[in-house]
Scaffold this active site. Structure first.
Site, PDB file in Angstrom:
ATOM      1  N   CYS A 180       7.712   4.103   5.819  1.00  0.00           N
ATOM      2  CA  CYS A 180       6.943   3.948   4.685  1.00  0.00           C
ATOM      3  C   CYS A 180       7.364   3.267   3.536  1.00  0.00           C
ATOM      4  CB  CYS A 180       6.032   5.154   4.606  1.00  0.00           C
ATOM      5  SG  CYS A 180       7.093   6.710   3.745  1.00  0.00           S
ATOM      6  N   CYS A 211       0.838  -1.220  -0.105  1.00  0.00           N
ATOM      7  CA  CYS A 211       0.076   0.120  -0.081  1.00  0.00           C
ATOM      8  C   CYS A 211       0.947   1.068  -0.145  1.00  0.00           C
ATOM      9  CB  CYS A 211      -0.804  -0.032   1.134  1.00  0.00           C
ATOM     10  SG  CYS A 211      -2.007   1.390   1.355  1.00  0.00           S
ATOM     11  N   CYS A 212       1.971   1.399   0.836  1.00  0.00           N
ATOM     12  CA  CYS A 212       2.901   2.412   0.847  1.00  0.00           C
ATOM     13  C   CYS A 212       3.455   2.624  -0.530  1.00  0.00           C
ATOM     14  CB  CYS A 212       3.854   2.174   2.034  1.00  0.00           C
ATOM     15  SG  CYS A 212       3.181   2.547   3.771  1.00  0.00           S
ATOM     16  N   CYS A 228      -3.379   3.575   9.625  1.00  0.00           N
ATOM     17  CA  CYS A 228      -2.180   2.981   9.739  1.00  0.00           C
ATOM     18  C   CYS A 228      -1.721   3.921  10.974  1.00  0.00           C
ATOM     19  CB  CYS A 228      -1.032   2.670   8.931  1.00  0.00           C
ATOM     20  SG  CYS A 228      -1.783   1.426   7.461  1.00  0.00           S
ATOM     21  N   CYS A 271      -0.988   7.931   7.400  1.00  0.00           N
ATOM     22  CA  CYS A 271      -2.396   7.588   6.769  1.00  0.00           C
ATOM     23  C   CYS A 271      -3.216   7.149   8.054  1.00  0.00           C
ATOM     24  CB  CYS A 271      -2.150   6.495   5.974  1.00  0.00           C
ATOM     25  SG  CYS A 271      -1.390   6.895   4.396  1.00  0.00           S
TER      26      CYS A 271
END
Length: 243
Positions: free
Chosen positions: A227, A119-120, A204, A201
């Site tokens: 990240c 996702c990062c 998280c 985010c």
């Protein structure tokens, strides 16, 4: 023309600025011929306003790259608009992942639940790399005190194959950050007062309890501390990069 050897250039710059204060490192770096085209990358997080203020004094038209992962807290988005206007930053560029890539890799917005690294990479690393492709160096807000992985951080470090990273606040203590904010009457991120000393985010990031490490709320419960935008070849690298 810039020296192609990143280690040589980073070493030369660290020697040149070794005894300079953070404000002077930033002020001189934005026009140093050994650095070329420079941008500031800012998350508009808990401590970001320090570097943003320094840039507003030294070079208000410097490109400021803000990565909107589209999973940020609403407070962060509002803070970004407020700080940019208040400091007179004239070249803030909002960076986002390509819609087609998000639709392909994370169509329902749940990728962070089972693969936070992916996702990062999708929402931060790839968009930033694309945005930085036109620059020779970029300014970060990293500091030695933040975690053990940053304990040996220098003002300048190589980022192969072709960029340098500039860390003006590398040697600052947590107290220095707070003192600068107070002395310059800078606006705080609203989430700091609610227990978020480090802000990423929304899915998280969690509040930090008294006595915990300030970054304990980032990816809580996972074996993850960064990240990915400060990785080289998938690993955190300090100093000379192995061939």
């Amino acid at each position: 023309m810039l020296d192609g050897n990143l280690d040589t250039r980073a070493g030369r710059l660290n020697d040149r600025y070794r005894h300079h204060a953070a404000t002077e490192v930033l002020r001189r770096a934005v026009s140093d011929p050994d650095l070329g085209r420079v941008a500031l990358v800012s998350s508009f997080g808990a401590e970001s306003v320090v570097l943003l203020h320094m840039v507003s004094r030294a070079a208000p038209g410097l490109p400021v790259l803000f990565i909107d992962t589209q999973m940020l807290f609403p407070e962060t988005l509002e803070y970004q608009r407020e700080v940019s206007a208040r400091l007179g930053l004239t070249n803030v560029q909002v960076i986002r992942a390509a819609d087609a890539e998000v639709a392909r890799q994370d169509p329902d917005g749940t990728l962070h639940r089972f693969d936070a690294n992916a996702c990062c990479d999708l929402r931060k690393t790839v968009p930033l790399e694309r945005a930085l492709s036109g620059y020779d160096a970029w300014i970060t807000g990293r500091k030695r005190f933040q975690n053990s992985d940053r304990a040996a951080l220098e003002f300048f470090e190589p980022e192969p194959p072709s960029r340098l990273r500039i860390n003006p606040l590398a040697h600052w203590r947590a107290e220095d950050v707070q003192e600068y904010m107070v002395e310059n009457n800078l606006p705080r991120h609203p989430l700091v007062a609610r227990g978020y000393p480090s802000i990423g985010c929304a899915p998280c990031t969690s509040p930090v309890k008294p006595g915990e490490d300030p970054r304990a709320g980032r990816w809580r419960g996972q074996d993850k501390t960064e990240c990915g935008i400060h990785f080289i070849g998938g690993k955190i690298v300090r100093g000379k990069v192995p061939a």
